[in-house]
Design a protein around this motif. Structure first.
Motif, short mmCIF file in Angstrom:
data_model
loop_
_atom_site.label_atom_id
_atom_site.label_comp_id
_atom_site.label_asym_id
_atom_site.label_seq_id
_atom_site.Cartn_x
_atom_site.Cartn_y
_atom_site.Cartn_z
N LEU B 24 0.81 -1.22 0.00
CA LEU B 24 0.00 0.00 0.00
C LEU B 24 0.84 1.27 0.00
N SER B 25 2.13 1.14 -0.31
CA SER B 25 2.93 2.36 -0.43
C SER B 25 2.40 3.12 -1.65
N ASP B 26 2.28 4.41 -1.52
CA ASP B 26 1.59 5.23 -2.52
C ASP B 26 2.38 5.27 -3.83
N GLN B 27 1.81 4.74 -4.88
CA GLN B 27 2.48 4.77 -6.18
C GLN B 27 1.58 5.40 -7.24
N SER B 28 0.61 6.18 -6.82
CA SER B 28 -0.25 6.83 -7.80
C SER B 28 -0.53 8.26 -7.34
N ASN B 29 -1.28 8.99 -8.15
CA ASN B 29 -1.63 10.36 -7.80
C ASN B 29 -2.78 10.45 -6.82
N ALA B 30 -3.36 9.29 -6.46
CA ALA B 30 -4.55 9.31 -5.63
C ALA B 30 -4.15 9.22 -4.15
N HIS B 31 -3.64 10.32 -3.62
CA HIS B 31 -3.07 10.28 -2.28
C HIS B 31 -4.10 10.00 -1.20
N ALA B 32 -5.27 10.64 -1.28
CA ALA B 32 -6.30 10.43 -0.25
C ALA B 32 -6.75 8.98 -0.26
N LEU B 33 -6.86 8.40 -1.46
CA LEU B 33 -7.26 7.00 -1.58
C LEU B 33 -6.27 6.09 -0.86
N PHE B 34 -4.98 6.30 -1.09
CA PHE B 34 -3.98 5.45 -0.43
C PHE B 34 -3.94 5.71 1.07
N ALA B 35 -4.12 6.97 1.47
CA ALA B 35 -4.16 7.27 2.91
C ALA B 35 -5.30 6.50 3.57
N ALA B 36 -6.46 6.48 2.91
CA ALA B 36 -7.63 5.78 3.48
C ALA B 36 -7.41 4.27 3.49
N MET B 37 -6.77 3.74 2.46
CA MET B 37 -6.48 2.30 2.44
C MET B 37 -5.52 1.92 3.56
N ASN B 38 -4.49 2.73 3.76
CA ASN B 38 -3.55 2.46 4.85
C ASN B 38 -4.24 2.58 6.20
N TYR B 39 -5.07 3.62 6.34
CA TYR B 39 -5.81 3.84 7.59
C TYR B 39 -6.66 2.62 7.92
N ARG B 98 -14.62 2.71 15.33
CA ARG B 98 -14.15 1.34 15.04
C ARG B 98 -12.76 1.20 15.63
N ARG B 99 -12.58 0.20 16.47
CA ARG B 99 -11.27 -0.02 17.10
C ARG B 99 -10.77 1.27 17.77
N GLY B 100 -11.68 2.01 18.40
CA GLY B 100 -11.28 3.19 19.15
C GLY B 100 -10.95 4.42 18.30
N ARG B 101 -11.15 4.33 16.99
CA ARG B 101 -10.85 5.47 16.11
C ARG B 101 -12.08 5.80 15.26
N PRO B 102 -12.10 7.03 14.70
CA PRO B 102 -13.18 7.35 13.75
C PRO B 102 -13.17 6.33 12.61
N THR B 103 -14.35 5.92 12.15
CA THR B 103 -14.40 5.01 11.00
C THR B 103 -13.89 5.73 9.75
N CYS B 104 -13.62 4.97 8.72
CA CYS B 104 -12.94 5.50 7.53
C CYS B 104 -13.70 6.67 6.89
N HIS B 105 -15.04 6.55 6.81
CA HIS B 105 -15.80 7.62 6.14
C HIS B 105 -15.91 8.86 7.02
N ILE B 106 -15.68 8.72 8.33
CA ILE B 106 -15.64 9.89 9.22
C ILE B 106 -14.27 10.56 9.10
N LEU B 120 -9.13 -2.03 -1.73
CA LEU B 120 -8.56 -3.05 -0.82
C LEU B 120 -8.99 -4.44 -1.25
N GLN B 121 -10.24 -4.59 -1.70
CA GLN B 121 -10.64 -5.91 -2.18
C GLN B 121 -9.77 -6.32 -3.37
N CYS B 122 -9.60 -5.38 -4.27
CA CYS B 122 -8.80 -5.65 -5.46
C CYS B 122 -7.35 -5.98 -5.08
N GLN B 123 -6.83 -5.23 -4.09
CA GLN B 123 -5.46 -5.45 -3.63
C GLN B 123 -5.26 -6.88 -3.14
N ALA B 124 -6.29 -7.45 -2.54
CA ALA B 124 -6.19 -8.84 -2.06
C ALA B 124 -5.86 -9.78 -3.21
#
Lengths: 300, 300
Positions: B24-39, B98-106, B120-124
């Motif tokens: 999940l290291s960011d290799q595209s221009n979609a920074h928010a997407l990768f941040a959310a995937m890592n989160y 979720r797990r003591g943190r804001p959920t992803c969409h929050i 993330l499904q595709c990454q699997a």
């Protein structure tokens, strides 16, 4: 559209629908989920990606390659269908109409639409895992689809597209967005078909150039039709992109400039097909050429 | 938790996080997407499914099988993480924590959360397509994950779960829902690890029974903790299921009945592990047994 292409599209469309109907026959207690998956994957549509899989397979590997392509063709349509379902959601593009019908979350509900999209993506990989290809080729095809669909392909394009609303993009940024959002899956369709047909690396590189060109041409033509066709012909709300202040080829290049761009991409696709066929008698790229013609001539 | 299990979970958790960070290291221009995937994929979590992959691989195939399991372990965590992100969406369970943190969409926004889950499904499947397993085994693993995750597995369970809000379910219907919603992926984790470890069909059937039992036990314990633990310990809103009038093991069996059910499932898991090991000296099911113990003893 030529009579030859029309016949090819009818046959390939019929075949992919048969494969999808079989794969999506309800075998669980989740009836609404399966109804939504069928609605999304088997509604009216061009079946362009399956047609590209079949056409590339036939160009390189003849009729035998077509018989090995059914699962891959259906998998590409599943990924395309899932992406449309999620793209139409209120939190995304918020579209009520798609191909002349209510979008999936309008016809069912948002939760069912989210889950149907999720399950359709998964179905694509399930189909590929059950294809009759030799295992190493099967793995290569799965890798191609996964890379094209995910965070460095189609989904990245959707994320960039959403971030671009109300932004001004340069032409280079617009092309990059479309290269990912719609281009990646179109390129994957052609590459996967070519791989099934036994393409070598040179042919694979050439068919990628062909598919990149027609993928962009398809989008340019979409932007042209968004301002020139009416809602009934289009099957979706006319002028929707312009209304959202989304940058388009027409807004950046003007209508004449966009039409010139489509023609340039059409010429590039033809050159790439020459390279696919170069020096190999058995390669027959006629259907691929007809697909390129259709993409820049289509009126909906 | 035993010291042995704690060490195993630390090692397997660290390994899967390294694999995910790399993928999940960011290799595209979609920074928010990768941040959310890592989160979503790398936040706090039990990493139970990767641990099961590793534990089953080691039980059947020793340390060599562990070295072949990294991609599969990370793939299971990707599917699990994506399912939580989509499950928490407003149109689904509408959870903020979720797990003591804001959920992803929050933490991000709904569109980014939908796309991060999709990617993330595709990454699997991208991870599995890049695993070092022999191609036929790789294909089998991909098929196992696809069938377990999709419309006849996890997603069907989520659809049935959503339809069950405000409904009264029988115990059999509740078990079927959990068998699909959480059980299918837990069973797939154990089966995939066992396949990598070289399990024969008898061992594979036995490890499936083990995983079905601990999967249900995990859910029974979740329902018990939903009414006995406080929000801080739980890392999610205490009593959330009860407040939504969702049927639970506790609402159907009472607290004592639910505890007896967890114990019965624990005993069934132990019997199944005996069958996994029966007559084969090299099989070592200790970590799998410790995982079963932990699941019914855990307090969060």
């Amino acid at each position: 559209m030529s009579a030859g292409l029309k016949a090819f599209l009818q046959t390939s469309g019929h075949q992919v629908e048969q494969t999808l109907k079989h794969a999506l026959s309800d075998q669980s207690n989740a009836h609404a989920l399966f109804a939504a998956m069928n609605y999304a994957a088997l509604g009216p549509g061009k079946r362009l990606r399956p047609a590209l899989v079949y056409a590339a397979a036939r160009a390189l590997g003849g009729k035998e390659a077509i018989a090995l392509s059914h699962e891959a063709a259906a998998a590409l349509e599943c990924v395309h269908a899932y992406s449309l379902v999620h793209d139409d959601l209120p939190a995304m593009d918020d579209d009520d109409l798609r191909r002349g019908r209510p979008t999936c979350h309008i016809q069912f509900d948002q939760a069912t639409a989210i889950l149907a999209g999720d399950a359709l993506q998964c179905q694509a990989f399930e189909l590929l895992s059950a294809s009759p290809l030799p295992a190493p080729l099967q793995i290569r095809v799965i890798g191609e689809l996964a890379r094209a669909s995910g965070a460095r392909g189609m989904v990245a394009g959707q994320a960039i597209d959403l971030a671009a609303v109300e932004q001004s993009l340069t032409l280079a940024q617009l092309k990059e967005m479309h290269r990912l959002k719609t281009g990646a899956l179109i390129v994957a369709s052609a590459r996967i078909g070519a791989l099934i047909g036994g393409a070598n690396d040179v042919q694979l590189a050439a068919i990628s150039r062909y598919a990149e060109a027609i993928g962009l041409a398809f989008q340019v033509q979409d932007d042209i039709l968004d301002v020139t066709a009416d809602t009934e012909t289009l099957g979706k709300t006319q002028g929707a992109d312009a209304a959202r202040n989304k940058p388009t080829y027409v807004s950046l290049l003007g209508l004449d400039g966009a039409r010139a761009e489509a023609q340039a991409l059409h010429a590039e696709a033809a050159r790439a097909l020459n390279d696919v066929a170069a020096g190999v008698d058995t390669v027959d790229t006629r259907v691929l050429q007809q697909l390129a013609d259709y993409i820049v001539e289509r009126s909906h």
